[in-house]
Motif scaffolding. Structure first.
Motif, PDB file in Angstrom:
ATOM      1  N   SER A 195       8.073  -2.630   1.543  1.00 52.80           N
ATOM      2  CA  SER A 195       7.637  -1.925   2.744  1.00 52.80           C
ATOM      3  C   SER A 195       8.686  -0.908   3.208  1.00 52.80           C
ATOM      4  O   SER A 195       8.395   0.268   3.413  1.00 52.80           O
ATOM      5  CB  SER A 195       7.360  -2.952   3.830  1.00 52.80           C
ATOM      6  OG  SER A 195       7.073  -2.325   5.031  1.00 52.80           O
ATOM      7  N   GLY A 250       3.838   0.682   6.007  1.00 54.44           N
ATOM      8  CA  GLY A 250       5.209   1.161   5.859  1.00 54.44           C
ATOM      9  C   GLY A 250       5.247   2.586   5.362  1.00 54.44           C
ATOM     10  O   GLY A 250       5.927   3.455   5.938  1.00 54.44           O
ATOM     11  N   GLU A 288       8.489  -9.339   5.150  1.00 53.02           N
ATOM     12  CA  GLU A 288       8.469  -8.024   4.499  1.00 53.02           C
ATOM     13  C   GLU A 288       8.871  -6.879   5.418  1.00 53.02           C
ATOM     14  O   GLU A 288       8.563  -5.733   5.119  1.00 53.02           O
ATOM     15  CB  GLU A 288       7.071  -7.734   3.948  1.00 53.02           C
ATOM     16  CG  GLU A 288       6.760  -8.415   2.645  1.00 53.02           C
ATOM     17  CD  GLU A 288       7.365  -7.700   1.456  1.00 53.02           C
ATOM     18  OE1 GLU A 288       7.248  -6.482   1.406  1.00 53.02           O
ATOM     19  OE2 GLU A 288       7.933  -8.377   0.608  1.00 53.02           O
ATOM     20  N   VAL A 289       9.517  -7.162   6.551  1.00 57.22           N
ATOM     21  CA  VAL A 289       9.838  -6.031   7.427  1.00 57.22           C
ATOM     22  C   VAL A 289      11.067  -5.290   6.931  1.00 57.22           C
ATOM     23  O   VAL A 289      11.037  -4.067   6.749  1.00 57.22           O
ATOM     24  CB  VAL A 289      10.032  -6.507   8.884  1.00 57.22           C
ATOM     25  CG1 VAL A 289      10.552  -5.366   9.732  1.00 57.22           C
ATOM     26  CG2 VAL A 289       8.721  -6.994   9.444  1.00 57.22           C
ATOM     27  N   ARG A 300       1.653  -4.581   5.090  1.00 63.33           N
ATOM     28  CA  ARG A 300       2.993  -4.048   5.391  1.00 63.33           C
ATOM     29  C   ARG A 300       3.330  -2.853   4.513  1.00 63.33           C
ATOM     30  O   ARG A 300       3.868  -1.852   5.005  1.00 63.33           O
ATOM     31  CB  ARG A 300       4.043  -5.129   5.181  1.00 63.33           C
ATOM     32  CG  ARG A 300       4.078  -6.145   6.264  1.00 63.33           C
ATOM     33  CD  ARG A 300       5.265  -5.923   7.172  1.00 63.33           C
ATOM     34  NE  ARG A 300       5.287  -6.967   8.175  1.00 63.33           N
ATOM     35  CZ  ARG A 300       5.002  -6.765   9.442  1.00 63.33           C
ATOM     36  NH1 ARG A 300       4.686  -5.571   9.871  1.00 63.33           N
ATOM     37  NH2 ARG A 300       5.033  -7.745  10.302  1.00 63.33           N
ATOM     38  N   SER A 301       3.010  -2.936   3.224  1.00 60.90           N
ATOM     39  CA  SER A 301       3.422  -1.805   2.377  1.00 60.90           C
ATOM     40  C   SER A 301       2.564  -0.577   2.673  1.00 60.90           C
ATOM     41  O   SER A 301       3.081   0.547   2.647  1.00 60.90           O
ATOM     42  CB  SER A 301       3.366  -2.178   0.896  1.00 60.90           C
ATOM     43  OG  SER A 301       2.246  -2.924   0.593  1.00 60.90           O
ATOM     44  N   SER A 341       6.425  -1.513  13.002  1.00 59.25           N
ATOM     45  CA  SER A 341       6.178  -2.816  12.379  1.00 59.25           C
ATOM     46  C   SER A 341       5.821  -3.862  13.421  1.00 59.25           C
ATOM     47  O   SER A 341       4.949  -4.708  13.185  1.00 59.25           O
ATOM     48  CB  SER A 341       7.405  -3.270  11.602  1.00 59.25           C
ATOM     49  OG  SER A 341       7.691  -2.366  10.587  1.00 59.25           O
ATOM     50  N   SER A 352       2.462  -5.997  13.569  1.00 55.66           N
ATOM     51  CA  SER A 352       2.457  -7.453  13.657  1.00 55.66           C
ATOM     52  C   SER A 352       1.602  -7.926  14.813  1.00 55.66           C
ATOM     53  O   SER A 352       0.842  -8.892  14.682  1.00 55.66           O
ATOM     54  CB  SER A 352       3.884  -7.980  13.842  1.00 55.66           C
ATOM     55  OG  SER A 352       4.736  -7.444  12.895  1.00 55.66           O
ATOM     56  N   THR A 375       1.680  -8.820   3.019  1.00 57.62           N
ATOM     57  CA  THR A 375       2.497  -7.883   2.242  1.00 57.62           C
ATOM     58  C   THR A 375       1.734  -6.599   1.960  1.00 57.62           C
ATOM     59  O   THR A 375       2.295  -5.493   2.048  1.00 57.62           O
ATOM     60  CB  THR A 375       2.912  -8.532   0.909  1.00 57.62           C
ATOM     61  OG1 THR A 375       3.446  -9.813   1.175  1.00 57.62           O
ATOM     62  CG2 THR A 375       3.943  -7.701   0.204  1.00 57.62           C
TER      63      THR A 375
END
Lengths: 113, 114
Positions: A96, A35, A90-91, A31-32, A60, A64, A28
């Motif tokens: 994100s 993002g 969290e995509v 991702r954020s 994303s 990944s 997470t």
């Protein structure tokens, strides 16, 4: 997988809940961060409507792939409950996507309007 | 394996690149009023490269941090690294108490208090 088979699998191979939480939190965080970074890039490039979201999804996927290759050593099932979890966590939900839209609109507005 | 110094340098270099491309896009927007969406190719490439490198840096910064979720793998790793697994406290318990020594000590203490 049915519920009984799932329970049986959990009894045979018990899972450490703290480590699951810790791994999900790491993903997470990444991702954020990435993002909002994609938001900055999309704003600089001046992407509009669907192209921005396509850019976000492609980015994303790239992140990944990095995580699978660099963090899990090519074996995501060792660190997550399923093989696809690292690709989907969290995509489209959570902070994100919100961070992406926030920085996207901010930088688009700063540079172009 | 990448060290944290390497990933930190990747992050700082690509942040500089991103800031530079952002400033270039801003300057370009100042001199080209009216022309819609005509970002020069080098700025586009610089942005994409810097974001790509930043992603690599961020992911590398967090590498080595994931923990295996299976109990067997996790406790095996702990035993190899620390010498005792999650249930190590069960293996380091005392044996039997020497109750006669304790009784003698208590008797001595009780006498000294009288």
């Amino acid at each position: 997988m049915t519920t009984a088979a799932e329970e049986r699998e959990l009894l045979l191979n018990p899972v450490v809940p703290e480590n699951v939480l810790h791994n999900t939190k790491t993903v997470t965080d990444i991702r954020s961060l990435t993002g909002s970074l994609f938001g900055v890039a999309a704003g600089i490039l001046g992407l509009e409507s669907y192209w921005g979201f396509i850019f976000y999804l492609v980015g994303s996927c790239v992140v990944s792939a990095f995580m699978v290759a660099l963090n899990t050593g090519g074996r995501p099932e060792r660190y997550f409950r399923g093989k696809s979890e690292i690709w989907t966590t969290e995509v489209v939900s959570g902070s994100s996507m919100a961070g992406f839209i926030l920085t996207w609109t901010l930088f688009f507005g700063l540079l172009r309007v | 394996m990448f060290t944290s110094a390497k990933s930190a340098s990747i992050v700082s270099i690509s942040t500089l690149l991103l800031i530079h491309s952002c400033y270039s896009a801003y300057e370009h927007s100042l001199i080209s009023i009216g022309a819609k969406n005509s970002l020069p190719l080098d700025v586009t490439i610089e942005t994409l490269v810097s974001v790509f490198l930043l992603c690599v840096g961020i992911v590398l910064n967090n590498s080595q941090e994931l923990k295996p979720i299976s109990w067997s793998v996790w406790s095996g790793q702990l035993e190899r690294e620390r010498g005792s697994g999650p249930y190590g406290y069960l293996e380091e318990r005392l044996g039997f108490l020497d109750i006669r020594t304790k009784r003698a000590e208590f008797a001595k203490w009780a006498e000294s208090n009288e």
